[in-house]
Design a protein around this motif. Sequence first.
Motif, mmCIF file in Angstrom:
data_model
loop_
_atom_site.group_PDB
_atom_site.id
_atom_site.type_symbol
_atom_site.label_atom_id
_atom_site.label_comp_id
_atom_site.label_asym_id
_atom_site.label_seq_id
_atom_site.Cartn_x
_atom_site.Cartn_y
_atom_site.Cartn_z
ATOM 1 N N ILE A 194 1.006 -1.042 0.133
ATOM 2 C CA ILE A 194 -0.192 -0.161 -0.026
ATOM 3 C C ILE A 194 0.896 1.067 -0.025
ATOM 4 N N ARG A 195 1.812 1.337 0.607
ATOM 5 C CA ARG A 195 2.778 2.347 0.745
ATOM 6 C C ARG A 195 3.435 2.535 -0.666
ATOM 7 N N HIS A 196 3.793 1.757 -1.326
ATOM 8 C CA HIS A 196 4.351 1.785 -2.703
ATOM 9 C C HIS A 196 3.317 2.409 -3.453
ATOM 10 N N TYR A 197 2.197 1.891 -3.531
ATOM 11 C CA TYR A 197 1.096 2.053 -4.466
ATOM 12 C C TYR A 197 0.738 3.436 -4.269
ATOM 13 N N TRP A 198 0.519 4.078 -3.167
ATOM 14 C CA TRP A 198 0.187 5.417 -2.831
ATOM 15 C C TRP A 198 1.455 6.547 -3.048
ATOM 16 N N THR A 199 2.591 6.037 -2.913
ATOM 17 C CA THR A 199 3.813 6.885 -3.061
ATOM 18 C C THR A 199 3.897 7.018 -4.504
ATOM 19 N N GLU A 200 3.647 5.781 -5.502
ATOM 20 C CA GLU A 200 3.667 6.026 -6.779
ATOM 21 C C GLU A 200 2.625 6.783 -7.342
ATOM 22 N N GLN A 201 1.424 6.795 -6.866
ATOM 23 C CA GLN A 201 0.231 7.632 -7.296
ATOM 24 C C GLN A 201 0.473 9.065 -6.739
ATOM 25 N N TRP A 202 0.803 9.266 -5.667
ATOM 26 C CA TRP A 202 1.069 10.863 -5.100
ATOM 27 C C TRP A 202 2.200 11.501 -6.020
ATOM 28 N N LYS A 203 2.947 10.708 -6.760
ATOM 29 C CA LYS A 203 4.144 11.439 -7.912
ATOM 30 C C LYS A 203 3.393 11.882 -9.094
ATOM 31 N N HIS A 204 2.137 11.539 -9.227
ATOM 32 C CA HIS A 204 1.170 11.829 -10.504
ATOM 33 C C HIS A 204 -0.019 12.442 -10.319
ATOM 34 N N ILE A 205 -0.640 12.449 -9.251
ATOM 35 C CA ILE A 205 -1.994 12.949 -8.912
ATOM 36 C C ILE A 205 -2.127 13.382 -7.585
ATOM 37 N N ASP A 206 -2.981 14.212 -7.260
ATOM 38 C CA ASP A 206 -3.211 14.824 -5.925
ATOM 39 C C ASP A 206 -4.595 14.739 -5.552
ATOM 40 N N THR A 207 -4.823 13.522 -4.746
ATOM 41 C CA THR A 207 -6.280 13.034 -4.227
ATOM 42 C C THR A 207 -6.634 13.915 -3.098
ATOM 43 N N LYS A 208 -8.077 14.192 -2.820
ATOM 44 C CA LYS A 208 -8.174 14.883 -1.448
ATOM 45 C C LYS A 208 -9.675 14.186 -1.158
#
Length: 118
Positions: free
Chosen positions: A50-64
């Motif tokens: 999960i840490r890897h998944y979100w760390t990668e996602q946060w490089k491309h999108i900003d979800t709130k």
Amino acid sequence: MTEDSDDLTSLFHMLFAAFNARDADAMLAHCAPDIDYPDGDKRLRSHDAIRHYWTEQWKHIDTKDDVTDVRRLIDDQWVVSLGQVVRNMHGSVLSRGRFEYVFHMQNNLVQRMDIHPL
């Protein structure tokens, strides 16, 4: 509302505050080590995944995600309703949506999470 309900309502607010702050460790502190977490048509089953998944996602999108309601379904199942805004890294809105996240809790930790679009 019981003390347990108040505690879990606060826990869900802390979980999403950590997510919005991009603090994977604070977010995962509320999750069981063998959490079962959705990723499209597959499931992630560890803090590291999960840490890897979100760390990668946060490089491309900003979800709130903004919590709008928390309620108990049955036993250790809770529904968290939220509004979500996803932006690209330049701040342009990519999507807006409303979702219900169903949490299966064990010992006040998230054991499983499922996402239901509204």
